[in-house]
Scaffold this motif. Structure first.
Motif, short mmCIF file in Angstrom:
data_model
loop_
_atom_site.label_atom_id
_atom_site.label_comp_id
_atom_site.label_asym_id
_atom_site.label_seq_id
_atom_site.Cartn_x
_atom_site.Cartn_y
_atom_site.Cartn_z
N PHE A 92 51.98 57.81 -9.99
CA PHE A 92 52.34 57.45 -8.61
C PHE A 92 52.31 58.69 -7.71
N GLU A 93 52.91 59.76 -8.21
CA GLU A 93 52.96 60.99 -7.42
C GLU A 93 51.57 61.57 -7.18
N THR A 94 50.75 61.53 -8.22
CA THR A 94 49.38 62.04 -8.09
C THR A 94 48.59 61.21 -7.08
N LEU A 95 48.70 59.91 -7.20
CA LEU A 95 47.97 59.01 -6.31
C LEU A 95 48.40 59.18 -4.86
N VAL A 96 49.71 59.17 -4.62
CA VAL A 96 50.22 59.28 -3.25
C VAL A 96 49.89 60.65 -2.66
N ARG A 97 50.00 61.69 -3.47
CA ARG A 97 49.68 63.03 -2.98
C ARG A 97 48.22 63.10 -2.53
N ILE A 98 47.32 62.55 -3.31
CA ILE A 98 45.91 62.59 -2.97
C ILE A 98 45.61 61.69 -1.77
N HIS A 99 46.25 60.54 -1.73
CA HIS A 99 46.09 59.64 -0.58
C HIS A 99 46.52 60.32 0.71
N ARG A 100 47.70 60.95 0.68
CA ARG A 100 48.22 61.62 1.87
C ARG A 100 47.32 62.78 2.29
N ALA A 101 46.86 63.54 1.31
CA ALA A 101 45.98 64.67 1.62
C ALA A 101 44.69 64.19 2.26
N GLY A 102 44.20 63.05 1.82
CA GLY A 102 42.97 62.49 2.37
C GLY A 102 43.11 62.11 3.83
N GLU A 103 44.35 61.86 4.27
CA GLU A 103 44.59 61.51 5.66
C GLU A 103 45.14 62.69 6.46
N GLY A 104 45.13 63.85 5.83
CA GLY A 104 45.60 65.04 6.52
C GLY A 104 47.11 65.10 6.69
N ALA A 105 47.84 64.40 5.82
CA ALA A 105 49.30 64.36 5.90
C ALA A 105 49.90 65.10 4.71
N PRO A 106 51.05 65.75 4.91
CA PRO A 106 51.69 66.47 3.81
C PRO A 106 52.35 65.52 2.82
N TYR A 107 52.45 65.95 1.57
CA TYR A 107 53.15 65.16 0.56
C TYR A 107 54.47 65.84 0.26
N THR A 108 55.57 65.13 0.46
CA THR A 108 56.90 65.71 0.25
C THR A 108 57.67 64.96 -0.82
N GLY A 109 56.96 64.27 -1.70
CA GLY A 109 57.61 63.54 -2.78
C GLY A 109 57.74 62.06 -2.49
N LEU A 110 57.94 61.29 -3.56
CA LEU A 110 58.12 59.85 -3.40
C LEU A 110 59.53 59.56 -2.91
N LYS A 111 59.65 58.56 -2.06
CA LYS A 111 60.93 58.21 -1.47
C LYS A 111 61.30 56.77 -1.83
N PRO A 112 62.58 56.44 -1.79
CA PRO A 112 63.01 55.06 -2.09
C PRO A 112 62.49 54.10 -1.04
N GLY A 113 62.46 52.84 -1.38
CA GLY A 113 61.96 51.83 -0.45
C GLY A 113 62.74 51.77 0.83
N ALA A 114 64.03 52.16 0.80
CA ALA A 114 64.86 52.12 1.99
C ALA A 114 64.36 53.06 3.08
N ALA A 115 63.46 54.00 2.68
CA ALA A 115 62.95 54.97 3.65
C ALA A 115 61.92 54.35 4.60
N VAL A 116 61.45 53.15 4.28
CA VAL A 116 60.44 52.50 5.11
C VAL A 116 61.05 52.07 6.44
N ASP A 117 60.40 52.43 7.53
CA ASP A 117 60.87 52.04 8.85
C ASP A 117 60.85 50.52 8.97
N PRO A 118 61.88 49.92 9.58
CA PRO A 118 61.95 48.46 9.73
C PRO A 118 60.72 47.87 10.40
N ALA A 119 60.15 48.59 11.36
CA ALA A 119 58.97 48.08 12.05
C ALA A 119 57.78 48.00 11.12
N VAL A 120 57.65 48.98 10.23
CA VAL A 120 56.55 48.97 9.27
C VAL A 120 56.74 47.84 8.27
#
Length: 208
Positions: A92-120
C-alpha cells in the motif's frame, strides 16, 4: 445549464479545497488514506491476485516497479497472517508513494480513513450512486455562505469606515478579505483546479 455551472463550481471546490478555512496544502490528499480509492483497489487486487485494476493509478513508467512489488507481496502474503499484514502495508505504501509522485505530490505516509475531507467522501458517494445533486447542493451552499458572511462583515464595517482611522482600517481589512474571496472563486470557476492543487489563493489575489 444551471446544473452544469453548479457542477463546475463543485468540482472546482474539490480540486482546491475551499471548504477548508485554513487552506491546507494537504486537504485533499485523498489517495493517501487507508479508505481511499487507491488502497481499496489494492486490497481487492491482492485478494484476487490480479494487478490489472491497479495500473490505472500509476504512470506507465512506474508500472514495472509496481508489478515487481505486487509479485513480492503475493509471495510474502502466503507466510502467515502477520506476514500478510506487513506485506500488504508495504505494498500500500509503495503504491501510494508512487501514485503521489506521479502527480507531483509529496508522500507523507498512509493516513486513517477519517482523514478524508467530507466533501471528497461526498464526491465518492456521488460517483457510486450516479447522482451529483447532494454534492452540488452542499458545495453550493458552502460557497453561498462564504460570500454572504464576508459581504455582511464588509458591509457593516463600511458604515463606520470614516469615523476613525481604526474603524477605517477595520473596513479595509474586511473589504480585502471579501473581494479576494470573490476574486478567488471567480478565477477558479474560470480556470478549474487540479487534483493536488495547493488550495485557494484566498487573500493573494491583489494588493490594497
Amino acid at each position: 445549464m444551471k446544473m452544469n455551472y453548479l457542477f463546475r463550481i463543485a468540482v472546482t471546490f474539490l480540486g482546491i479545497g475551499l471548504l477548508c478555512a485554513a487552506g491546507s496544502k494537504n486537504v485533499f490528499a485523498h489517495c493517501d488514506t487507508l479508505d481511499g480509492p487507491v488502497v481499496q483497489t489494492a486490497r481487492i487486487a491482492l485478494e484476487k491476485g490480479d494487478i490489472t485494476p491497479l495500473l490505472k493509478w500509476v504512470k506507465a513508467d512506474d508500472e514495472k516497479e509496481i508489478r515487481a512489488a505486487f509479485q513480492k507481496t503475493l509471495v510474502v502474503r502466503t507466510k502467515g497472517a502477520e506476514a500478510k499484514e506487513l506485506a500488504d502495508m508495504y505494498f500500500f505504501e509503495t503504491l501510494v508513494r508512487i501514485h503521489r509522485a506521479g502527480e507531483g505530490a509529496p508522500y507523507t505516509g498512509l493516513k486513517p480513513g477519517a482523514a478524508v475531507d467530507p466533501a471528497v467522501a461526498l464526491a465518492d458517494k456521488a460517483l457510486e450512486s450516479g447522482s451529483v445533486d447532494k454534492l452540488v447542493g452542499v458545495l453550493s451552499e458552502a460557497m453561498s455562505n462564504g460570500i454572504r458572511e464576508r459581504f455582511q462583515h464588509a458591509s457593516e464595517t463600511r458604515k463606520h469606515a470614516n469615523v476613525s482611522v481604526a474603524a477605517g482600517r477595520e473596513y479595509v481589512k474586511a473589504y480585502v478579505i471579501f473581494t479576494h474571496y470573490v476574486e478567488g472563486l471567480h478565477a477558479m470557476i474560470k480556470g478549474g483546479g487540479g487534483h493536488h492543487s495547493e488550495g485557494a489563493k484566498g487573500d493573494k489575489g491583489h494588493d490594497h
